[in-house]
Design a protein around this motif. Structure first.
Motif, mmCIF file in Angstrom:
data_model
loop_
_atom_site.group_PDB
_atom_site.id
_atom_site.type_symbol
_atom_site.label_atom_id
_atom_site.label_comp_id
_atom_site.label_asym_id
_atom_site.label_seq_id
_atom_site.Cartn_x
_atom_site.Cartn_y
_atom_site.Cartn_z
ATOM 1 N N GLY A 41 13.441 30.150 7.712
ATOM 2 C CA GLY A 41 13.022 28.764 7.811
ATOM 3 C C GLY A 41 11.514 28.715 7.937
ATOM 4 O O GLY A 41 10.836 29.744 7.887
ATOM 5 N N ASP A 42 10.967 27.519 8.142
ATOM 6 C CA ASP A 42 9.515 27.393 8.290
ATOM 7 C C ASP A 42 9.016 28.033 9.578
ATOM 8 O O ASP A 42 7.922 28.599 9.610
ATOM 9 C CB ASP A 42 9.113 25.910 8.280
ATOM 10 N N ASP A 83 18.229 22.675 12.524
ATOM 11 C CA ASP A 83 17.269 21.888 13.301
ATOM 12 C C ASP A 83 17.219 22.365 14.753
ATOM 13 O O ASP A 83 16.198 22.233 15.419
ATOM 14 C CB ASP A 83 17.582 20.396 13.218
ATOM 15 N N LEU A 84 18.327 22.956 15.243
ATOM 16 C CA LEU A 84 18.323 23.529 16.597
ATOM 17 C C LEU A 84 17.395 24.739 16.672
ATOM 18 O O LEU A 84 16.723 24.948 17.686
ATOM 19 C CB LEU A 84 19.744 23.914 17.013
ATOM 20 N N LEU A 85 17.319 25.526 15.605
ATOM 21 C CA LEU A 85 16.395 26.656 15.583
ATOM 22 C C LEU A 85 14.952 26.168 15.474
ATOM 23 O O LEU A 85 14.046 26.761 16.061
ATOM 24 C CB LEU A 85 16.733 27.596 14.432
ATOM 25 N N ASN A 86 14.739 25.076 14.733
ATOM 26 C CA ASN A 86 13.392 24.492 14.657
ATOM 27 C C ASN A 86 12.938 24.008 16.031
ATOM 28 O O ASN A 86 11.796 24.221 16.427
ATOM 29 C CB ASN A 86 13.366 23.331 13.661
ATOM 30 N N LYS A 87 13.843 23.344 16.764
ATOM 31 C CA LYS A 87 13.509 22.875 18.116
ATOM 32 C C LYS A 87 13.265 24.047 19.055
ATOM 33 O O LYS A 87 12.380 23.989 19.913
ATOM 34 C CB LYS A 87 14.618 21.981 18.655
ATOM 35 N N LYS A 145 15.830 20.229 1.709
ATOM 36 C CA LYS A 145 15.833 19.169 2.714
ATOM 37 C C LYS A 145 15.664 19.742 4.123
ATOM 38 O O LYS A 145 14.874 19.243 4.913
ATOM 39 C CB LYS A 145 17.134 18.383 2.620
ATOM 40 N N LEU A 146 16.406 20.814 4.427
ATOM 41 C CA LEU A 146 16.322 21.435 5.754
ATOM 42 C C LEU A 146 15.314 22.585 5.804
ATOM 43 O O LEU A 146 15.093 23.170 6.861
ATOM 44 C CB LEU A 146 17.709 21.940 6.176
#
Length: 171
Positions: free
Chosen positions: A88-89, A13-17, A64-65
């Motif tokens: 990731g996305d 989630d840190l990479l997504n942010k 999920k992630l």
């Protein structure tokens, strides 16, 4: 060892942010937080890794992630080398494990020096029409790791050295 590399992505989630940030400094701050969070997983967890056979692969998909991990053991002797890619996305991450190890008798420690570069590509949210630059690429290395307390049977990790990061502008 490949599974252990995959475990760090519970903090993806840190990479997504990071991919949502507009400035390279904030992107680098989130990537640094990802690196630090990964190190926190080793507190109180000292295990001897099982090194896979050459050509052995490890694949993991987390719905999920929203990321996919694919790794393979590339070389076993004279030193262990494995490579992996994670998607990731909004980001891509790839690296290899090209570690050099040594035992420092007087320090009572087993040292692991990481000779690899880790590449993180973040989707560029500032992309304008006609702009070819789709990703912001950051390259960094891990600090050295010492497994201390071997002689006293009080095992723990100690991280030392510098982790350097750089940003590359690629398409």
């Amino acid at each position: 060892t490949l599974q252990r590399e995959c475990e760090r992505f519970i903090f993806c989630d840190l990479l997504n942010k990071a991919s949502e940030e507009k400035t390279p400094e904030m992107k680098m701050a989130y990537i640094t937080a990802f690196l630090t969070a990964e190190m926190s997983m080793s507190i109180g967890r000292v295990l001897k890794p099982m090194i896979p056979l050459v050509g052995e692969t490890f694949e993991y998909v987390d719905n999920k992630l929203h990321y996919r991990f694919f790794g393979e053991e590339v070389q076993r002797l004279p030193s262990h080398v494995s490579a992996y890619i994670v998607e990731g996305d909004k980001w891509r991450y790839w690296a290899d494990n090209r570690n050099t190890t040594s035992f420092r008798f007087f320090a009572g420690a087993y040292a692991v020096d990481f000779g690899n570069k880790i590449h993180v590509e973040l989707l560029n949210p500032n992309k304008k029409k006609g702009d070819k630059k789709k990703f912001d690429t950051f390259i960094y290395n891990r600090p050295s790791t010492l497994l201390k307390g071997i002689l006293t049977n009080n095992l723990h990790y100690d991280y030392n050295g510098r982790s350097r990061s750089e940003e590359r502008r690629v398409g």
